[in-house]
Design a protein around this motif. Sequence first.
Motif, mmCIF file in Angstrom:
data_model
loop_
_atom_site.group_PDB
_atom_site.id
_atom_site.type_symbol
_atom_site.label_atom_id
_atom_site.label_comp_id
_atom_site.label_asym_id
_atom_site.label_seq_id
_atom_site.Cartn_x
_atom_site.Cartn_y
_atom_site.Cartn_z
ATOM 1 N N ILE A 110 0.890 -1.169 0.000
ATOM 2 C CA ILE A 110 0.000 0.000 0.000
ATOM 3 C C ILE A 110 0.922 1.211 0.000
ATOM 4 C CG2 ILE A 110 -1.766 1.263 1.267
ATOM 5 C CD1 ILE A 110 -2.703 -1.345 2.473
ATOM 6 N N HIS A 111 0.876 2.003 -1.050
ATOM 7 C CA HIS A 111 1.891 3.030 -1.290
ATOM 8 C C HIS A 111 1.859 4.167 -0.275
ATOM 9 C CE1 HIS A 111 4.378 4.799 -4.850
ATOM 10 N NE2 HIS A 111 4.891 5.148 -3.702
ATOM 11 N N VAL A 141 3.359 -2.241 3.466
ATOM 12 C CA VAL A 141 2.885 -0.866 3.366
ATOM 13 C C VAL A 141 4.067 0.061 3.085
ATOM 14 C CG1 VAL A 141 0.933 -1.294 4.908
ATOM 15 C CG2 VAL A 141 3.112 -0.508 5.863
ATOM 16 N N SER A 142 3.740 1.299 2.798
ATOM 17 C CA SER A 142 4.758 2.323 2.565
ATOM 18 C C SER A 142 4.245 3.644 3.099
ATOM 19 C CB SER A 142 5.061 2.430 1.061
ATOM 20 O OG SER A 142 6.019 3.429 0.805
ATOM 21 N N VAL A 163 6.644 -5.540 5.463
ATOM 22 C CA VAL A 163 7.539 -4.421 5.144
ATOM 23 C C VAL A 163 6.828 -3.096 5.355
ATOM 24 C CG1 VAL A 163 8.598 -3.227 3.154
ATOM 25 C CG2 VAL A 163 9.013 -5.657 3.490
ATOM 26 N N ASN A 164 7.567 -2.086 5.778
ATOM 27 C CA ASN A 164 7.126 -0.693 5.711
ATOM 28 C C ASN A 164 8.227 0.062 4.984
ATOM 29 O OD1 ASN A 164 5.741 1.727 6.036
ATOM 30 N ND2 ASN A 164 6.359 2.021 8.162
ATOM 31 N N GLN A 165 7.913 0.633 3.833
ATOM 32 C CA GLN A 165 8.906 1.369 3.052
ATOM 33 C C GLN A 165 8.743 2.860 3.323
ATOM 34 O OE1 GLN A 165 9.633 2.399 -1.571
ATOM 35 N NE2 GLN A 165 9.572 0.203 -1.174
ATOM 36 N N ILE A 166 9.775 3.469 3.898
ATOM 37 C CA ILE A 166 9.745 4.885 4.248
ATOM 38 C C ILE A 166 11.079 5.524 3.901
ATOM 39 C CG2 ILE A 166 8.012 4.723 6.082
ATOM 40 C CD1 ILE A 166 10.206 4.460 8.122
#
Length: 315
Positions: A110-111, A141-142, A163-166
């Motif tokens: 989820i962007h 997610v992101s 994952v969490n992309q930040i």
Amino acid sequence: MPPLTLQSSVLLSSGHTLPLLGFGVYQNRTECYSACLAALKTGYRHIDCAQIYLNEAEVGRAVRDSGIRREEIFVTSKIVSKNHGYESTLKGVEESLERMGLDYIDLFLIHDPLSGSRKRIETYRALVEKVQEGKLRSIGVSNFGVKHLQELLAQHFPIPPAVNQIEIHPFCQLVDITTYCRENNIVIQAYCPLTRSLHFTHPLLQRLSHHSRSTPSVTPAQILLRWSLQKGFVPLPKSTSPSRIAENADLYGWELSEEEMTELDGLDESQVERMIPVEVGKKKGEKKAGGEKWKRGGSVSWGGSVVDWREGDGL
């Protein structure tokens, strides 16, 4: 911990492995195919793209044309908030697969959290179903803050976010979010690990690049990427230059000392108190009453501004 190599990976909560160094393709449409081939030739086995980048087809073509077995390449895509929702996400995953020409996508995110609570949950539910169908391997997610992660975990989905992309680099460390993710077995992918080249001339990076006791002569970019790897993050550098692509992967056989890591940790600016305007539920060029809300800086970086997603209705 064994020495890091270009083949190093991390085990996700989904049971799949994620290569620790990724290759980003944001804002790369015209040279995406050739850049991905160059990255794969260099030894990268992890490509990060998104529906909104408009280059999924080029990424998929590079994967297919690389001569590398599909199962050796980890591919990520994402769905942005304007397309969130249960049915639209089911459709969106199928469209991504068709554009890429792949049978499955390794990681789908989820962007961003800007669609609001209900749609975030609906979107994630659709992603869970796509994992169960075998179309996706891992999901996550992101740009999610702690509030959004707590909301998602409270739903007790059978497949938690892996994952969490930040945005993560020494100048934007977002310790509250990274700490929460580690406590909940969520791996951090770090976009903009090179700070958009804004800090390459910083005195500390210059000193470590040329006068470090523990490193060879390396570039500020390599210092930033090595910091990310040693912190346990998964950096996603991007470039269209084959020489830069190779340089960004030349991160092994040396390491930053504990003292140097501490110095870099001291550069964090992400907790600086500042108020930043954020557009909420407002399309480009549209004037909408109440569309602008003020957020306190220090949580998640979005479009170059550090924004606290945790405050405000609808987020």
